[in-house]
Design a protein around this motif. Sequence first.
Motif, PDB file in Angstrom:
ATOM      1  N   VAL A   1      15.720  48.258   8.576  1.00 30.06           N
ATOM      2  CA  VAL A   1      14.345  47.898   8.224  1.00 30.06           C
ATOM      3  C   VAL A   1      14.076  48.193   6.751  1.00 30.06           C
ATOM      4  O   VAL A   1      13.948  47.296   5.920  1.00 30.06           O
ATOM      5  CB  VAL A   1      13.316  48.646   9.107  1.00 30.06           C
ATOM      6  CG1 VAL A   1      11.888  48.235   8.711  1.00 30.06           C
ATOM      7  CG2 VAL A   1      13.562  48.341  10.573  1.00 30.06           C
ATOM      8  N   GLY A   2      13.952  49.480   6.427  1.00 29.45           N
ATOM      9  CA  GLY A   2      13.623  49.854   5.057  1.00 29.45           C
ATOM     10  C   GLY A   2      13.435  51.358   4.926  1.00 29.45           C
ATOM     11  O   GLY A   2      14.336  52.114   5.221  1.00 29.45           O
ATOM     12  N   TYR A   3      12.204  51.774   4.580  1.00 29.18           N
ATOM     13  CA  TYR A   3      11.937  53.199   4.344  1.00 29.18           C
ATOM     14  C   TYR A   3      10.603  53.602   4.959  1.00 29.18           C
ATOM     15  O   TYR A   3       9.697  52.788   5.146  1.00 29.18           O
ATOM     16  CB  TYR A   3      11.943  53.499   2.843  1.00 29.18           C
ATOM     17  CG  TYR A   3      13.246  53.209   2.166  1.00 29.18           C
ATOM     18  CD1 TYR A   3      13.455  52.007   1.484  1.00 29.18           C
ATOM     19  CD2 TYR A   3      14.299  54.131   2.219  1.00 29.18           C
ATOM     20  CE1 TYR A   3      14.668  51.751   0.856  1.00 29.18           C
ATOM     21  CE2 TYR A   3      15.523  53.852   1.605  1.00 29.18           C
ATOM     22  CZ  TYR A   3      15.695  52.663   0.935  1.00 29.18           C
ATOM     23  OH  TYR A   3      16.877  52.408   0.324  1.00 29.18           O
ATOM     24  N   ARG A   4      10.503  54.887   5.258  1.00 26.41           N
ATOM     25  CA  ARG A   4       9.267  55.448   5.812  1.00 26.41           C
ATOM     26  C   ARG A   4       9.000  56.790   5.145  1.00 26.41           C
ATOM     27  O   ARG A   4       9.899  57.630   5.011  1.00 26.41           O
ATOM     28  CB  ARG A   4       9.380  55.647   7.325  1.00 26.41           C
ATOM     29  CG  ARG A   4       8.112  56.246   7.944  1.00 26.41           C
ATOM     30  CD  ARG A   4       8.205  56.360   9.448  1.00 26.41           C
ATOM     31  NE  ARG A   4       9.239  57.292   9.880  1.00 26.41           N
ATOM     32  CZ  ARG A   4      10.298  56.959  10.616  1.00 26.41           C
ATOM     33  NH1 ARG A   4      10.482  55.707  11.016  1.00 26.41           N
ATOM     34  NH2 ARG A   4      11.186  57.870  10.966  1.00 26.41           N
ATOM     35  N   PHE A   5       7.746  57.008   4.723  1.00 27.31           N
ATOM     36  CA  PHE A   5       7.345  58.305   4.158  1.00 27.31           C
ATOM     37  C   PHE A   5       6.702  59.122   5.268  1.00 27.31           C
ATOM     38  O   PHE A   5       5.807  58.654   5.951  1.00 27.31           O
ATOM     39  CB  PHE A   5       6.365  58.121   3.005  1.00 27.31           C
ATOM     40  CG  PHE A   5       6.107  59.413   2.259  1.00 27.31           C
ATOM     41  CD1 PHE A   5       5.138  60.304   2.703  1.00 27.31           C
ATOM     42  CD2 PHE A   5       6.840  59.729   1.131  1.00 27.31           C
ATOM     43  CE1 PHE A   5       4.923  61.502   2.033  1.00 27.31           C
ATOM     44  CE2 PHE A   5       6.629  60.933   0.451  1.00 27.31           C
ATOM     45  CZ  PHE A   5       5.671  61.809   0.913  1.00 27.31           C
TER      46      PHE A   5
END
Length: 219
Positions: free
Chosen positions: A211-215
């Motif tokens: 997917v990508g990134y999560r903070f």
Amino acid sequence: MSRIIIVDTDRTASAPNQQQLFQAGYECQVLTCPEKALNFLSTELIDLVISEVNLPAVQGRAFIQRASQRFAMPIIAWSDFVHSEQRTQTYRLGADLCLTKSSNSNELLASVYAMLRRVSIEQQRKHLVSADMQFNQRLKRLPLTTTEMDLLNYLLQRSGDAVSKIELQQRVLQREYSPFDRNLDVHISNIRKKMIKTGLNMLLIKTVRGVGYRFELPK
């Protein structure tokens, strides 16, 4: 939409610049009376002022000085500067930038974009979202580049959500996504390295596989 006012007694002369700014996506008004412009600024939220310097009876210089003292928005002084001393005096009055009317109209548009971007970055640094004040202060001290700050703020605003690489590429980096383009990954890696150097956990930014990134805010 950013709001801009042009202060110039010659409405006709300012009309092309007003139209150009409007076409670029800004809300722009021309005010022909400096005194009324000051009253307008006291009641309306304006992001940027473009002011003619050589208005009748030195009103332009007085307006720039009074506006810079009373309000926080940036001011572009717009006039036929003949020599450097005129520019120096205008900066001393409180102008943030001096442009000559003989300049290419695209220079004014580029200057407006640059000034508003600078203001936006400063506001982002002041409003980094955090549940913990100490954590917030540490984030603000990160020596990030403009692009890195934009990426971090975007992830912070979507804290807890997985944000796709496509979205980050298009919304933040403003470029089309390519699976072979490592630019985004390099920026995220640099942010993580800077987090480590300041004592923050690099895993605040998690990689979401496929997917990508999560903070994730610290618990």
